[in-house]
Design an enzyme around this catalytic site. Structure first.
Site, PDB file in Angstrom:
ATOM      1  N   ASP A 178     -10.886  25.611  14.894  1.00  0.00           N
ATOM      2  CA  ASP A 178     -11.547  24.398  14.376  1.00  0.00           C
ATOM      3  C   ASP A 178     -10.550  23.383  13.829  1.00  0.00           C
ATOM      4  O   ASP A 178     -10.948  22.368  13.246  1.00  0.00           O
ATOM      5  CB  ASP A 178     -12.563  24.783  13.294  1.00  0.00           C
ATOM      6  CG  ASP A 178     -11.891  25.483  12.117  1.00  0.00           C
ATOM      7  OD1 ASP A 178     -10.650  25.688  12.161  1.00  0.00           O
ATOM      8  OD2 ASP A 178     -12.590  25.821  11.152  1.00  0.00           O
ATOM      9  N   GLY A 179      -9.263  23.636  13.988  1.00  0.00           N
ATOM     10  CA  GLY A 179      -8.260  22.658  13.563  1.00  0.00           C
ATOM     11  C   GLY A 179      -7.653  22.957  12.195  1.00  0.00           C
ATOM     12  O   GLY A 179      -6.690  22.300  11.785  1.00  0.00           O
ATOM     13  N   GLU A 180      -8.200  23.917  11.461  1.00  0.00           N
ATOM     14  CA  GLU A 180      -7.613  24.243  10.154  1.00  0.00           C
ATOM     15  C   GLU A 180      -6.195  24.779  10.344  1.00  0.00           C
ATOM     16  O   GLU A 180      -5.906  25.443  11.340  1.00  0.00           O
ATOM     17  CB  GLU A 180      -8.454  25.313   9.443  1.00  0.00           C
ATOM     18  CG  GLU A 180      -9.777  24.778   8.927  1.00  0.00           C
ATOM     19  CD  GLU A 180     -10.613  25.864   8.246  1.00  0.00           C
ATOM     20  OE1 GLU A 180     -10.174  27.030   8.213  1.00  0.00           O
ATOM     21  OE2 GLU A 180     -11.710  25.523   7.766  1.00  0.00           O
ATOM     22  N   GLN A 209       0.738   4.775  -4.089  1.00  0.00           N
ATOM     23  CA  GLN A 209      -0.360   4.618  -5.050  1.00  0.00           C
ATOM     24  C   GLN A 209       0.006   5.428  -6.287  1.00  0.00           C
ATOM     25  O   GLN A 209      -0.429   6.555  -6.462  1.00  0.00           O
ATOM     26  CB  GLN A 209      -1.657   5.110  -4.419  1.00  0.00           C
ATOM     27  CG  GLN A 209      -2.137   4.156  -3.330  1.00  0.00           C
ATOM     28  CD  GLN A 209      -3.298   4.756  -2.565  1.00  0.00           C
ATOM     29  OE1 GLN A 209      -3.114   5.666  -1.756  1.00  0.00           O
ATOM     30  NE2 GLN A 209      -4.485   4.274  -2.832  1.00  0.00           N
ATOM     31  N   HIS A 236       9.654   6.664  -3.689  1.00  0.00           N
ATOM     32  CA  HIS A 236       9.312   5.241  -3.699  1.00  0.00           C
ATOM     33  C   HIS A 236       9.325   4.692  -5.136  1.00  0.00           C
ATOM     34  O   HIS A 236       9.732   3.558  -5.366  1.00  0.00           O
ATOM     35  CB  HIS A 236       7.945   5.047  -3.050  1.00  0.00           C
ATOM     36  CG  HIS A 236       7.529   3.623  -3.006  1.00  0.00           C
ATOM     37  ND1 HIS A 236       8.247   2.680  -2.304  1.00  0.00           N
ATOM     38  CD2 HIS A 236       6.507   2.969  -3.585  1.00  0.00           C
ATOM     39  CE1 HIS A 236       7.662   1.498  -2.457  1.00  0.00           C
ATOM     40  NE2 HIS A 236       6.612   1.658  -3.233  1.00  0.00           N
ATOM     41  N   ASP A 278      12.811  -7.076  -1.667  1.00  0.00           N
ATOM     42  CA  ASP A 278      11.810  -7.492  -2.660  1.00  0.00           C
ATOM     43  C   ASP A 278      12.294  -7.085  -4.051  1.00  0.00           C
ATOM     44  O   ASP A 278      13.281  -6.351  -4.188  1.00  0.00           O
ATOM     45  CB  ASP A 278      10.414  -6.918  -2.348  1.00  0.00           C
ATOM     46  CG  ASP A 278      10.387  -5.400  -2.287  1.00  0.00           C
ATOM     47  OD1 ASP A 278      11.241  -4.757  -2.941  1.00  0.00           O
ATOM     48  OD2 ASP A 278       9.512  -4.851  -1.601  1.00  0.00           O
ATOM     49  N   LYS A 295       9.500 -11.621  -2.480  1.00  0.00           N
ATOM     50  CA  LYS A 295       8.497 -11.379  -1.433  1.00  0.00           C
ATOM     51  C   LYS A 295       7.103 -11.365  -2.043  1.00  0.00           C
ATOM     52  O   LYS A 295       6.905 -10.904  -3.156  1.00  0.00           O
ATOM     53  CB  LYS A 295       8.794 -10.015  -0.790  1.00  0.00           C
ATOM     54  CG  LYS A 295       7.736  -9.493   0.148  1.00  0.00           C
ATOM     55  CD  LYS A 295       8.046  -8.061   0.598  1.00  0.00           C
ATOM     56  CE  LYS A 295       7.321  -7.019  -0.221  1.00  0.00           C
ATOM     57  NZ  LYS A 295       7.487  -5.641   0.251  1.00  0.00           N
ATOM     58  N   ARG A 314       3.274  -9.876  -1.108  1.00  0.00           N
ATOM     59  CA  ARG A 314       2.517  -9.060  -0.148  1.00  0.00           C
ATOM     60  C   ARG A 314       1.145  -9.676   0.052  1.00  0.00           C
ATOM     61  O   ARG A 314       0.370  -9.817  -0.891  1.00  0.00           O
ATOM     62  CB  ARG A 314       2.415  -7.612  -0.648  1.00  0.00           C
ATOM     63  CG  ARG A 314       1.829  -6.684   0.385  1.00  0.00           C
ATOM     64  CD  ARG A 314       2.034  -5.227   0.048  1.00  0.00           C
ATOM     65  NE  ARG A 314       3.335  -4.684   0.437  1.00  0.00           N
ATOM     66  CZ  ARG A 314       3.712  -4.430   1.682  1.00  0.00           C
ATOM     67  NH1 ARG A 314       2.899  -4.688   2.681  1.00  0.00           N
ATOM     68  NH2 ARG A 314       4.905  -3.933   1.941  1.00  0.00           N
ATOM     69  N   ASP A 342      16.401  -0.933   1.636  1.00  0.00           N
ATOM     70  CA  ASP A 342      15.091  -0.608   1.064  1.00  0.00           C
ATOM     71  C   ASP A 342      14.923   0.906   1.075  1.00  0.00           C
ATOM     72  O   ASP A 342      15.658   1.611   1.762  1.00  0.00           O
ATOM     73  CB  ASP A 342      13.990  -1.273   1.902  1.00  0.00           C
ATOM     74  CG  ASP A 342      12.784  -1.663   1.052  1.00  0.00           C
ATOM     75  OD1 ASP A 342      12.644  -1.122  -0.066  1.00  0.00           O
ATOM     76  OD2 ASP A 342      11.980  -2.488   1.512  1.00  0.00           O
TER      77      ASP A 342
HETATM   78  C1  R5P Z   1       7.975  -1.991  -1.170  1.00  0.00           C
HETATM   79  O1  R5P Z   1       7.246  -1.762  -2.074  1.00  0.00           O
HETATM   80  C2  R5P Z   1       8.823  -0.969  -0.471  1.00  0.00           C
HETATM   81  O2  R5P Z   1      10.045  -0.795  -1.102  1.00  0.00           O
HETATM   82  C3  R5P Z   1       9.044  -1.360   0.948  1.00  0.00           C
HETATM   83  O3  R5P Z   1       9.635  -2.621   0.943  1.00  0.00           O
HETATM   84  C4  R5P Z   1       7.770  -1.460   1.709  1.00  0.00           C
HETATM   85  O4  R5P Z   1       6.935  -0.407   1.377  1.00  0.00           O
HETATM   86  C5  R5P Z   1       8.071  -1.486   3.167  1.00  0.00           C
HETATM   87  O5  R5P Z   1       6.863  -1.701   3.820  1.00  0.00           O
HETATM   88  P1  R5P Z   1       6.781  -2.546   5.152  1.00  0.00           P
HETATM   89  O6  R5P Z   1       7.852  -2.053   6.065  1.00  0.00           O
HETATM   90  O7  R5P Z   1       5.391  -2.236   5.666  1.00  0.00           O
HETATM   91  O8  R5P Z   1       6.933  -3.988   4.776  1.00  0.00           O
END
Ligand code: R5P
Length: 317
Positions: free
Chosen positions: A38-40, A98, A131, A170, A193, A195, A219
Site C-alpha cells: 500500500d506504499g507504506e 516554516q 536554513h 537577500d 529582495k 518575496r 545562499d
Molecule cells: C531565503 O530565505 C533563502 O535563503 C533562499 O534565498 C531561498 O529560500 C531560495 O529560494 P528560491 O531559490 O526559491 O528563490
C-alpha cells in the site's frame, strides 16, 4: 565512545553515505528500505546494532515526506534494536522554512519535525547549514551544526577571483555572506529582495559596490532559483565583471534549471547534500562533496572531540 561505530543510510542520498564511509574507511551498515504493497515505508536493520554508536544519514530533501518518514522509522528501529546512541545525520533539513508563526493559523513545521526526530529516539543530530540557525533550539538533544564553508571557500580561494565581493542575495543570507567575505578576505554587498510569492521574488536595491568586481553570490539553498538568478542579473546589469553562484543545498525545483541556464554567470557551485539527477547536471554546475567534512565530524562525535574546530579550517572534498 568505547562502543563500536556504525554508519547507515536511508535512500535519500546513499552515494553521499558511501563517499563518507570511504573517507572513514568503514563499511556502510546493512539496512533495507522497501515499501509495503500500500506504499507504506518498511525498514529493517540487517545487522546487529546492540550497544553500537549508530549514525544514520538521511537528508530530508524531496520527496520530503517519504524521506522524513524513512528517517524516523530507521531511528525507531535502531532504538528498538538496542543501539547505545543514535545520531541523525541530516545534511539537508527540510521543512526548515516554516520556523515561526509569521501569520495566524499556520504551523511551526520545523519544530514539529524536530519533535518527530527526538520522539523517534534520536540521541543527537548532525546537520549542515540549517536554513535558520535557531532551529537547533527546537531540539532538546545535542545538535552539531556544520557549515559547508570549509569546502566551498576552499574552492573559491583556489579560483583566485580578482576584486572579489561576496554578495548576499537577500538580507536573510547576509550573515552567511559576511562569513564567506571574512574567510575569503573579500568585500560584502547585500541585495534587498522582496518575496512576491513562494516562487517569485523581486530585487529592490543593492547595498554595496559591485561595478567592475568579481561577484560571488552565496545562499544556503537554491530552490526555485528565483532569488539567486535575479540577484545575478542585477549585479551583472550593475557592471559586475564576472558572477559566480554558490549554495550549500541544490534543491533546484520548478523552473530552477531554466533560470540558471539563462543566468549571466560563469559557474554555479553547490554541494552534494542533495543528490543531483543527471537531467540537472551541467558543465558549469560544479558539485563539491561534503563527505569528508561529515565523516570528520562523525569521527569527532564518536571520540568526543571538538567539532567546532572544523569550522576554522579549509577542507578538501
Ligand atoms: C531565503 O530565505 C533563502 O535563503 C533562499 O534565498 C531561498 O529560500 C531560495 O529560494 P528560491 O531559490 O526559491 O528563490
Amino acid at each position: 565512545m568505547a562502543n563500536s561505530m556504525k554508519v547507515f543510510s536511508g535512500t535519500a542520498n546513499r552515494p553521499l553515505a558511501e563517499r563518507m564511509c570511504e573517507h572513514l574507511n568503514l563499511r556502510l551498515g546493512e539496512a533495507s528500505v522497501t515499501r509495503f504493497p500500500d506504499g507504506e515505508v518498511r525498514v529493517k536493520i540487517e545487522e546487529d546494532v546492540r550497544g553500537a554508536d549508530v549514525f544514520v544519514l538521511q537528508p530530508t530533501c524531496p520527496p520530503v515526506n517519504d524521506n522524513l518518514m524513512e528517517l524516523v522509522l530507521l531511528i525507531d528501529a535502531f532504538k528498538r534494536a538496542s543501539a547505545e546512541r543514535i545520531t541523525a545525520v541530516v545534511p539537508y533539513f527540510g521543512y526548515a522554512r516554516q520556523d515561526r508563526k509569521d501569520e495566524g493559523r499556520v504551523p511551526i513545521s520545523a519544530k514539529l519535525v524536530s519533535n518527530m526526530i527526538v520522539q523517534a529516539g534520536a540521541s543527537r543530530v548532525l546537520c549542515l547549514d540549517l536554513h535558520a540557525a535557531q532551529i537547533q533550539g527546537f531540539f532538546d538533544i545535542p545538535v552539531d551544526h556544520l557549515y559547508a564553508a570549509p569546502v566551498l571557500s576552499r574552492y573559491f580561494r583556489r579560483l583566485d577571483i580578482k576584486d572579489l565581493v561576496v554578495v548576499a542575495p537577500d538580507v536573510g543570507s547576509s550573515r552567511l555572506a559576511r562569513g564567506y567575505a571574512k574567510r575569503l578576505n573579500a568585500g560584502l554587498a547585500i541585495v534587498d529582495k522582496r518575496r512576491v510569492s513562494d516562487r517569485v521574488t523581486e530585487v529592490m536595491n543593492v547595498i554595496g559596490d559591485v561595478k567592475g568586481k568579481g561577484v560571488l553570490l552565496i545562499d544556503d539553498m537554491i530552490s526555485t532559483g528565483s532569488s539567486i538568478t535575479q540577484a545575478a542579473k542585477t549585479v551583472h546589469d550593475l557592471g559586475a565583471k564576472e558572477v559566480y553562484l554558490a549554495a550549500t543545498h541544490a534543491l533546484l525545483c520548478g523552473n530552477a534549471m531554466a533560470l540558471l541556464d539563462a543566468a549571466p554567470v560563469e559557474a554555479v557551485v553547490v554541494t552534494d547534500t542533495i543528490p543531483l539527477p543527471e537531467a540537472k547536471q551541467r558543465p558549469n554546475l560544479r558539485v563539491l562533496s561534503v563527505a569528508r567534512l561529515l565523516g570528520e565530524a562523525i569521527l569527532r562525535i564518536h571520540h568526543a572531540e571538538s567539532v567546532s574546530r572544523l569550522f576554522q579550517m579549509d577542507m578538501d572534498e
